[in-house]
Design an enzyme around this catalytic site. Structure first.
Site, short mmCIF file in Angstrom:
data_model
loop_
_atom_site.label_atom_id
_atom_site.label_comp_id
_atom_site.label_asym_id
_atom_site.label_seq_id
_atom_site.Cartn_x
_atom_site.Cartn_y
_atom_site.Cartn_z
N TYR A 56 0.86 -1.19 0.00
CA TYR A 56 0.00 0.00 0.00
C TYR A 56 0.89 1.24 0.00
O TYR A 56 1.45 1.63 1.01
CB TYR A 56 -0.93 0.02 1.21
N HIS A 122 0.08 -12.09 1.07
CA HIS A 122 -0.94 -11.27 0.43
C HIS A 122 -1.63 -11.99 -0.72
O HIS A 122 -2.84 -11.85 -0.92
CB HIS A 122 -0.29 -9.97 -0.08
N SER A 201 -12.98 -5.32 2.15
CA SER A 201 -14.00 -4.66 1.32
C SER A 201 -15.41 -5.07 1.73
O SER A 201 -16.25 -5.41 0.88
CB SER A 201 -13.77 -4.97 -0.17
N PRO A 202 -15.73 -5.03 3.04
CA PRO A 202 -17.06 -5.45 3.47
C PRO A 202 -18.17 -4.50 3.03
O PRO A 202 -19.34 -4.86 3.10
CB PRO A 202 -16.94 -5.47 5.00
N LEU A 203 -17.78 -3.31 2.56
CA LEU A 203 -18.77 -2.35 2.04
C LEU A 203 -18.76 -2.30 0.52
O LEU A 203 -19.20 -1.33 -0.10
CB LEU A 203 -18.50 -0.95 2.62
N GLY A 204 -18.24 -3.38 -0.11
CA GLY A 204 -18.25 -3.44 -1.57
C GLY A 204 -17.48 -2.30 -2.21
O GLY A 204 -17.94 -1.71 -3.18
N ARG A 205 -16.31 -2.00 -1.65
CA ARG A 205 -15.46 -0.90 -2.14
C ARG A 205 -16.22 0.43 -2.14
O ARG A 205 -16.06 1.27 -3.01
CB ARG A 205 -14.91 -1.22 -3.53
N PHE A 207 -19.43 0.81 -2.53
CA PHE A 207 -20.67 0.79 -3.30
C PHE A 207 -21.89 0.57 -2.41
O PHE A 207 -22.95 1.17 -2.63
CB PHE A 207 -20.60 -0.30 -4.36
#
Length: 323
Positions: A56, A122, A201-205, A207
């Site tokens: 990152y 990773h 990404s539990p929030l769908g990136r 979205f």
């Protein structure tokens, strides 16, 4: 904040992903002071689980997290990852023992710590047997440089082989209302072996928050512009998913982000999602999901959402998962 156990590692059941503070998303790297305030607010609210990686930036996100934890390292479960950056000059993925040993020393230095609590591969390196990877990680555990071993986006066979060499504490894989892939094989296997799941990404990136209705809302350099679920008209097709999440949120006086997180938390006490943000207000919103309980009917409605249009990655990165 409630806690859960990933095998024998206790963490807050909601963590904080820090990637977007430095890398990939709109506004990344634009305000490190704001990002540090977000990390501090998460800690104040009981979040004990922070996630970063050497790639990152590269490297700058670990440095940022290290600065944020100055004087606050105790009680924090700190996770980072290796394998995308080669420290031996190899092209592509590199989980060779020599690269891992160089990687861990760099991460320890940047994070300004004497140990890493959870150290993930990773992505699976096809050129280095997983037995060799876990072998050197087990040595690092014995040396006290890392405490627990993790994998990310590994397939069932690799997970079994790795766990046979040394217990794997957690698998980090994408899992959310619009990425249900782990449910078929991975979750049952993890539960058989006693390994925890860390959904990224539990929030769908972003979205599933309902805040992204058009690509025009994303910076030119935001990688989601080229992600199949956002590009080629798929974003517009997928809006029905975000709208249904928002409908459930309205029913119970919550936000769509809180509903998406509460749905994941309802899936078991052996997983710990790591929603990412660089804003204090979003940290506070996400942490509040810990107090939300969905009814069985609401969970069923969300379970029944139409799968999203588009693959979750472009062709090349899709080839790096489930190996």
């Amino acid at each position: 904040m409630k806690h859960v156990r990933l095998r024998d590692l206790e963490v807050s059941r909601l963590g904080l992903g820090t990637m977007g503070m430095s890398f990939a998303y709109s506004g990344a790297g634009s305000d490190d002071d704001e990002s540090i305030r977000a990390i501090h607010r998460a800690l104040d609210l009981g979040v004990t689980f922070l996630d970063t990686a050497e790639v990152y930036g590269p490297f700058t996100n670990e440095e940022l997290v290290g600065r944020a934890l100055k004087g606050r390292r105790d009680g924090v479960v700190l996770a980072t990852k290796f394998g995308f950056v080669s420290h031996t000059g190899r092209a592509g993925l590199d989980s060779s023992p020599a690269s891992i040993r160089a990687a861990v020393e760099g991460s320890l230095r940047r994070l300004d710590t004497d140990h890493i609590d959870l150290y993930y591969q990773h992505r699976v390196d096809p050129d280095t047997p997983i037995e060799d990877v876990v072998g050197v990680l087990a040595e690092l555990v014995a040396e006290g440089k890392i405490r627990h071993i993790g994998l990310s986006e590994a397939g069932p066979g690799t997970i079994r082989r790795a766990h046979a060499v040394h217990p794997v504490t957690a698998l980090q894989s994408e899992y959310s209302l619009w990425t249900r892939d782990p449910e078929a094989e991975i979750l049952p296997l993890l539960r058989e072996l006693g390994i925890g799941l860390v959904p990224y990404s539990p929030l769908g990136r972003g979205f599933l928050t309902g805040q992204i209705r058009s690509l025009d809302e994303l910076d030119e350099g935001d990688w989601r512009r080229t992600n199949p679920r956002f590009a080629g008209g798929n974003l517009e097709r997928n809006l029905a998913i975000a709208d249904e999440v928002a409908a459930v949120a309205t029913e119970i006086g919550a936000t769509p982000a809180q509903i998406a997180l509460a749905w994941l938390l309802a899936k078991g006490d052996d997983l710990a999602p790591i929603p990412g943000t660089k804003r204090v207000a979003r940290v506070e919103e996400n942490v509040a999901a810990d107090a939300i309980s969905l009814t069985p009917e609401q969970v069923r409605r969300l379970d029944a959402l139409t799968p999203p249009a588009g693959e979750r990655y472009a062709e090349a990165p899709m080839g790096l998962i489930d190996r």
